[in-house]
Design a protein around this motif. Sequence first.
Motif, mmCIF file in Angstrom:
data_model
loop_
_atom_site.group_PDB
_atom_site.id
_atom_site.type_symbol
_atom_site.label_atom_id
_atom_site.label_comp_id
_atom_site.label_asym_id
_atom_site.label_seq_id
_atom_site.Cartn_x
_atom_site.Cartn_y
_atom_site.Cartn_z
ATOM 1 N N GLY A 34 0.826 -1.210 0.000
ATOM 2 C CA GLY A 34 0.000 0.000 0.000
ATOM 3 C C GLY A 34 0.851 1.246 0.000
ATOM 4 N N ILE A 35 0.192 2.386 -0.098
ATOM 5 C CA ILE A 35 0.879 3.680 -0.095
ATOM 6 C C ILE A 35 0.110 4.613 0.833
ATOM 7 C CG2 ILE A 35 -0.375 4.590 -2.102
ATOM 8 C CD1 ILE A 35 3.349 5.062 -1.818
ATOM 9 N N PHE A 36 0.838 5.420 1.607
ATOM 10 C CA PHE A 36 0.197 6.324 2.558
ATOM 11 C C PHE A 36 0.873 7.685 2.504
ATOM 12 C CE2 PHE A 36 -0.119 8.345 6.736
ATOM 13 C CZ PHE A 36 -1.497 8.325 6.935
ATOM 14 N N ASP A 37 0.044 8.745 2.463
ATOM 15 C CA ASP A 37 0.558 10.114 2.505
ATOM 16 C C ASP A 37 -0.494 10.993 3.164
ATOM 17 O OD1 ASP A 37 1.613 12.632 2.152
ATOM 18 O OD2 ASP A 37 2.217 12.312 0.080
ATOM 19 N N GLU A 38 -0.210 11.482 4.359
ATOM 20 C CA GLU A 38 -1.147 12.315 5.119
ATOM 21 C C GLU A 38 -1.550 13.560 4.351
ATOM 22 O OE1 GLU A 38 -3.614 12.897 8.276
ATOM 23 O OE2 GLU A 38 -2.113 11.306 8.328
ATOM 24 N N ALA A 39 -0.660 14.046 3.457
ATOM 25 C CA ALA A 39 -0.941 15.258 2.681
ATOM 26 C C ALA A 39 -1.871 14.996 1.502
ATOM 27 C CB ALA A 39 0.366 15.873 2.183
ATOM 28 N N GLY A 40 -2.082 13.740 1.176
ATOM 29 C CA GLY A 40 -2.984 13.403 0.077
ATOM 30 C C GLY A 40 -2.248 12.873 -1.141
ATOM 31 N N LEU A 41 -2.900 11.933 -1.840
ATOM 32 C CA LEU A 41 -2.335 11.297 -3.028
ATOM 33 C C LEU A 41 -3.112 11.713 -4.264
ATOM 34 C CD1 LEU A 41 -2.097 7.775 -1.392
ATOM 35 C CD2 LEU A 41 -0.100 9.079 -2.169
ATOM 36 N N ASP A 42 -2.421 11.808 -5.386
ATOM 37 C CA ASP A 42 -3.061 12.047 -6.674
ATOM 38 C C ASP A 42 -3.502 10.684 -7.214
ATOM 39 O OD1 ASP A 42 -3.625 12.332 -9.416
ATOM 40 O OD2 ASP A 42 -2.301 14.063 -9.584
ATOM 41 N N VAL A 43 -4.804 10.425 -7.183
ATOM 42 C CA VAL A 43 -5.323 9.089 -7.509
ATOM 43 C C VAL A 43 -5.015 8.699 -8.949
ATOM 44 C CG1 VAL A 43 -7.426 7.720 -7.739
ATOM 45 C CG2 VAL A 43 -7.132 9.208 -5.764
ATOM 46 N N GLU A 44 -5.205 9.631 -9.884
ATOM 47 C CA GLU A 44 -4.973 9.288 -11.290
ATOM 48 C C GLU A 44 -3.495 9.021 -11.546
ATOM 49 O OE1 GLU A 44 -7.397 10.753 -14.396
ATOM 50 O OE2 GLU A 44 -8.407 12.195 -13.116
ATOM 51 N N ALA A 45 -2.605 9.801 -10.945
ATOM 52 C CA ALA A 45 -1.170 9.569 -11.103
ATOM 53 C C ALA A 45 -0.775 8.233 -10.477
ATOM 54 C CB ALA A 45 -0.381 10.704 -10.462
ATOM 55 N N LEU A 46 -1.363 7.905 -9.325
ATOM 56 C CA LEU A 46 -1.072 6.652 -8.648
ATOM 57 C C LEU A 46 -1.543 5.465 -9.488
ATOM 58 C CD1 LEU A 46 0.012 5.304 -6.053
ATOM 59 C CD2 LEU A 46 -2.310 5.472 -5.121
ATOM 60 N N LYS A 47 -2.720 5.582 -10.075
ATOM 61 C CA LYS A 47 -3.247 4.509 -10.920
ATOM 62 C C LYS A 47 -2.366 4.305 -12.147
ATOM 63 C CE LYS A 47 -6.227 1.402 -12.265
ATOM 64 N NZ LYS A 47 -6.335 0.103 -11.555
ATOM 65 N N ALA A 48 -1.934 5.395 -12.748
ATOM 66 C CA ALA A 48 -1.060 5.300 -13.918
ATOM 67 C C ALA A 48 0.251 4.607 -13.553
ATOM 68 C CB ALA A 48 -0.790 6.690 -14.491
ATOM 69 N N TYR A 49 0.797 4.942 -12.380
ATOM 70 C CA TYR A 49 2.054 4.324 -11.924
ATOM 71 C C TYR A 49 1.837 2.828 -11.675
ATOM 72 C CZ TYR A 49 6.357 3.574 -9.284
ATOM 73 O OH TYR A 49 7.588 3.105 -8.872
ATOM 74 N N GLN A 50 0.716 2.486 -11.043
ATOM 75 C CA GLN A 50 0.415 1.085 -10.763
ATOM 76 C C GLN A 50 0.251 0.278 -12.054
ATOM 77 O OE1 GLN A 50 -3.549 0.079 -9.643
ATOM 78 N NE2 GLN A 50 -2.918 -1.495 -8.178
ATOM 79 N N THR A 51 -0.429 0.865 -13.029
ATOM 80 C CA THR A 51 -0.641 0.192 -14.310
ATOM 81 C C THR A 51 0.691 -0.119 -14.994
ATOM 82 O OG1 THR A 51 -2.773 1.301 -14.581
ATOM 83 C CG2 THR A 51 -1.751 0.381 -16.563
ATOM 84 N N LYS A 52 1.626 0.805 -14.878
ATOM 85 C CA LYS A 52 2.932 0.637 -15.529
ATOM 86 C C LYS A 52 3.851 -0.300 -14.752
ATOM 87 C CE LYS A 52 6.883 3.280 -17.325
ATOM 88 N NZ LYS A 52 7.470 4.635 -17.527
ATOM 89 N N HIS A 53 3.887 -0.165 -13.411
ATOM 90 C CA HIS A 53 4.870 -0.895 -12.600
ATOM 91 C C HIS A 53 4.271 -2.069 -11.820
ATOM 92 C CE1 HIS A 53 7.911 2.218 -13.370
ATOM 93 N NE2 HIS A 53 6.944 3.107 -13.183
ATOM 94 N N LYS A 54 2.968 -2.224 -11.837
ATOM 95 C CA LYS A 54 2.273 -3.308 -11.132
ATOM 96 C C LYS A 54 2.440 -3.247 -9.612
ATOM 97 C CE LYS A 54 1.455 -4.769 -15.278
ATOM 98 N NZ LYS A 54 0.174 -4.375 -15.921
ATOM 99 N N THR A 55 2.869 -2.124 -9.097
ATOM 100 C CA THR A 55 3.079 -1.943 -7.665
ATOM 101 C C THR A 55 3.059 -0.455 -7.336
ATOM 102 O OG1 THR A 55 4.603 -2.321 -5.815
ATOM 103 C CG2 THR A 55 5.579 -1.926 -7.976
ATOM 104 N N PHE A 56 2.895 -0.128 -6.043
ATOM 105 C CA PHE A 56 3.001 1.261 -5.596
ATOM 106 C C PHE A 56 4.429 1.590 -5.144
ATOM 107 C CE2 PHE A 56 -1.654 0.724 -4.094
ATOM 108 C CZ PHE A 56 -2.127 1.093 -5.338
ATOM 109 N N GLU A 57 5.233 0.559 -4.981
ATOM 110 C CA GLU A 57 6.592 0.769 -4.494
ATOM 111 C C GLU A 57 7.378 1.631 -5.480
ATOM 112 O OE1 GLU A 57 10.054 -1.794 -2.227
ATOM 113 O OE2 GLU A 57 8.599 -2.848 -3.502
ATOM 114 N N GLY A 58 8.024 2.685 -4.961
ATOM 115 C CA GLY A 58 8.782 3.586 -5.820
ATOM 116 C C GLY A 58 7.985 4.776 -6.308
ATOM 117 N N PHE A 59 6.684 4.866 -5.932
ATOM 118 C CA PHE A 59 5.884 6.028 -6.342
ATOM 119 C C PHE A 59 6.501 7.306 -5.770
ATOM 120 C CE2 PHE A 59 2.014 8.769 -5.817
ATOM 121 C CZ PHE A 59 1.739 8.918 -7.173
ATOM 122 N N GLY A 60 6.378 8.383 -6.495
ATOM 123 C CA GLY A 60 7.101 9.622 -6.201
ATOM 124 C C GLY A 60 6.859 10.240 -4.850
#
Length: 472
Positions: free
Chosen positions: A260-286
Amino acid sequence: MSKQATYSLFEDVCKFVDEAASYMQVHPGLLEQIKACNSIFQFNFPLKKADGSYEVMTGYRVQHSHHKLPVKGGIRYSENVEQEEVKGLAALMTFKCALVNVPFGGGKGGVKLDPTKYTAEELERVTRRYTAELIKKKFIGPAIDVPAPDYGTSAREMSWIVDTYEAFNPELINAKGCVTGKPLSQHGIDGRTEATGLGVFFGIREACSVAEDMEEIGLEPGLKGKKVIVQGLGNVGFYSAKYLQEAGAKIIGVAEWNGGIFDEAGLDVEALKAYQTKHKTFEGFGRGTFVSESSELLTYACDILIPAALENQITSENAGDIQAKIIAEAANGPVSQAAESTLLDKGILILPDMYLNAGGVTVSYFEWLKNLSRVSFGKLEKRYDMEKYRKLMGTIENATGERFTEDEKEALIRGASERDLVISGLEETMVDAYHSMNNMRKAKKIKSLRTAAFILALQRIVISYTDLGIFP
């Protein structure tokens, strides 16, 4: 996201029905009939794989209730598919359809497999053979049983199903209505892809609009600034999070099966989905912190927790650790009955699955109607409405001496598209159902919205049987 081996979703649903029935006067025989699965079909068939080897596949289709026909429910591809799960999901569909006043009985199906381990060609063979088995036993058809996508399936599989069904039934003019969730090219409906997630959004929005209920759990009315954690970023989880974010909520955590990924300041859902689609994981997200044990995110502090993955995720083992103020069940059966009593005692508002994820079946109903009528929604009246509004605007301009801008004209004259009508119908359904359910909860002086939902659904099912003269 593992399941307990002894857990039975079907038994849980039956317990919820019994709880609802305790607030009503229902003939005991009728209650047993309502709970029972009317038809259960389990079958095996061979799959020839790409390497020339063979594998025996196991498929299921359960028709829970025939109080209304056709029955309706998705087909899932998962290693966890087994009879008790499919029975439970079919039973949930019965009560879900009754709650939102969609005239279907409940059904569900599945094949025991991990779709990520098979090629597209192998999945096509599985889907077409699965469909052929249903056809042979008359477990599919626009007037009998209408499947839809579910976990592990999509519009692609639905297109294979309808093509196979039409090949077996070339004379049937309404054959396209044998399945919903189809691509637009195969007479699907505009808006079906995001329907369940959008319905989740409408349901949460309505719950958060009731000031007295929000005050009771220590929240301000409205969605703006609400902190949200989502479990599962598939179709339902993604669109739920996307629409909530657009409405001003803050998505602070997302859990998936591989982290999973956690950020108290908030996550950009569309950017996160695009990253997941490409890398198959949340690990390494910006941004944010990667959480290897994603189930831990369920217990993080937030305003709204949305389990949008599999059933039995919040159990008696972790219910005491839940810190959310609202649990919005986007998945089917994510909170066990044992866990629910703990959560209610903690003052948590639970938006039940049978209501919250009804957007999919609601829009599937619209698609089914479209297929039976063989005409798109809005197609007949759109041009007439546009011309009527154009004349009305001309009358206003002549009377006032003022002129509308081209943008104003476009916005006011444009007739309703199929998508506009679908979203409008979905919103109306979700709004009405929520307030009916919430009013029932308050009238009966009970904590559980789920019990209130089952009472409403059960009332409607009982009427269907008694009007047939089968039970007094």
